[in-house]
Write an enzyme that holds these catalytic residues in place. Structure first.
Site, mmCIF file in Angstrom:
data_model
loop_
_atom_site.group_PDB
_atom_site.id
_atom_site.type_symbol
_atom_site.label_atom_id
_atom_site.label_comp_id
_atom_site.label_asym_id
_atom_site.label_seq_id
_atom_site.Cartn_x
_atom_site.Cartn_y
_atom_site.Cartn_z
ATOM 1 N N ASP A 10 12.718 -15.503 15.797
ATOM 2 C CA ASP A 10 12.043 -16.678 16.337
ATOM 3 C C ASP A 10 10.922 -16.162 17.247
ATOM 4 O O ASP A 10 10.860 -14.961 17.547
ATOM 5 C CB ASP A 10 13.055 -17.519 17.123
ATOM 6 C CG ASP A 10 12.417 -18.678 17.857
ATOM 7 O OD1 ASP A 10 11.684 -19.450 17.226
ATOM 8 O OD2 ASP A 10 12.652 -18.794 19.078
ATOM 9 N N ASP A 43 16.755 -17.734 20.314
ATOM 10 C CA ASP A 43 17.191 -18.030 21.681
ATOM 11 C C ASP A 43 17.823 -19.394 21.850
ATOM 12 O O ASP A 43 18.280 -19.718 22.948
ATOM 13 C CB ASP A 43 15.974 -17.958 22.622
ATOM 14 C CG ASP A 43 14.999 -19.099 22.364
ATOM 15 O OD1 ASP A 43 14.834 -19.965 23.232
ATOM 16 O OD2 ASP A 43 14.407 -19.139 21.273
#
Length: 218
Positions: free
Chosen positions: A10, A167
């Site tokens: 990400d 995250d």
């Protein structure tokens, strides 16, 4: 078929701390609409599902008419396309990407951030050279947590073994729905407690990531 291992990341809240710039751009749009500024914790809580959802939540938090969404989104994207005043890399990202590359893993990026600002920030911080595949929030019709963007990234990499590093709650769900191990960076923008997320490994310092990857996929 060759055996190809991959590590897919990400972007926002994982490789870069971009929330301060997102806040600056959102608050500029809201100021033009006569609304007060959002706090950084508010903006943290809005990040993860792409720019349209981000702007939708910002309008709702500011008690503004949802009919303003299209114009507010366009204004936000125009500002955010090359925003980098307060964005920073998390510590040890570059050396960790170099280590993973040296270990023989192909690297990919799968983000809900639009492609324009994604490409800009990758070039700005010298990250573009690491990624053999980049799938952004507007690459496909679907966005995370739909598995399609991550599966498309893995297809582009030709991966037979992979982990996804992120995250957030969105990232954890995306990995689960894609049936690949999820590695959680605990210092990003997640909305849930760490223990509420489904992950195969976690870390708070990028220097720990290569060993976790090695344990999971070799």
């Amino acid at each position: 078929m060759p055996d190809i291992s991959a590590v897919v990341f990400d972007l926002d809240g994982t490789l870069i701390d971009s929330a301060p710039d997102i806040r600056l751009c959102l608050n500029a749009v809201l100021a033009d609409l006569g609304a007060p500024a959002l706090t950084l914790p508010q903006v943290h809580s809005f990040i993860g599902n792409g720019a349209p959802h981000l702007v939708k939540l910002a309008l709702a938090a500011s008690d503004l008419d949802p009919a303003l969404h299209a114009s507010a989104l366009a204004a936000f994207l125009a500002l955010y396309d090359d925003a980098h005043v307060e964005t920073v890399l998390y510590p040890h990202v570059i050396e960790t990407l170099e280590t993973l590359e040296a270990m023989g893993h192909r690297l990919g990026l799968c983000t809900n951030k639009p492609e324009g600002p994604t490409r800009f920030v990758l070039e700005r911080f010298g990250l573009a050279r690491f990624f053999d595949a980049v799938v952004a929030g507007d690459t496909l019709a679907q966005r995370k947590p739909d598995p399609a963007p991550l599966l498309h990234t893995l297809d582009m990499l030709g991966a037979t073994r992979a982990v996804y590093v992120g995250d957030s709650d969105v990232d954890a769900e995306t990995a689960t729905r894609s049936a690949i191990p999820f590695v959680l960076f605990t210092e990003g923008y997640r909305k849930s407690p760490v223990e509420a997320l489904d992950f195969a490994g976690k870390f708070n310092d990028f220097r720990l990531l290569p060993q976790i990857v090695s344990d999971l996929i070799g």
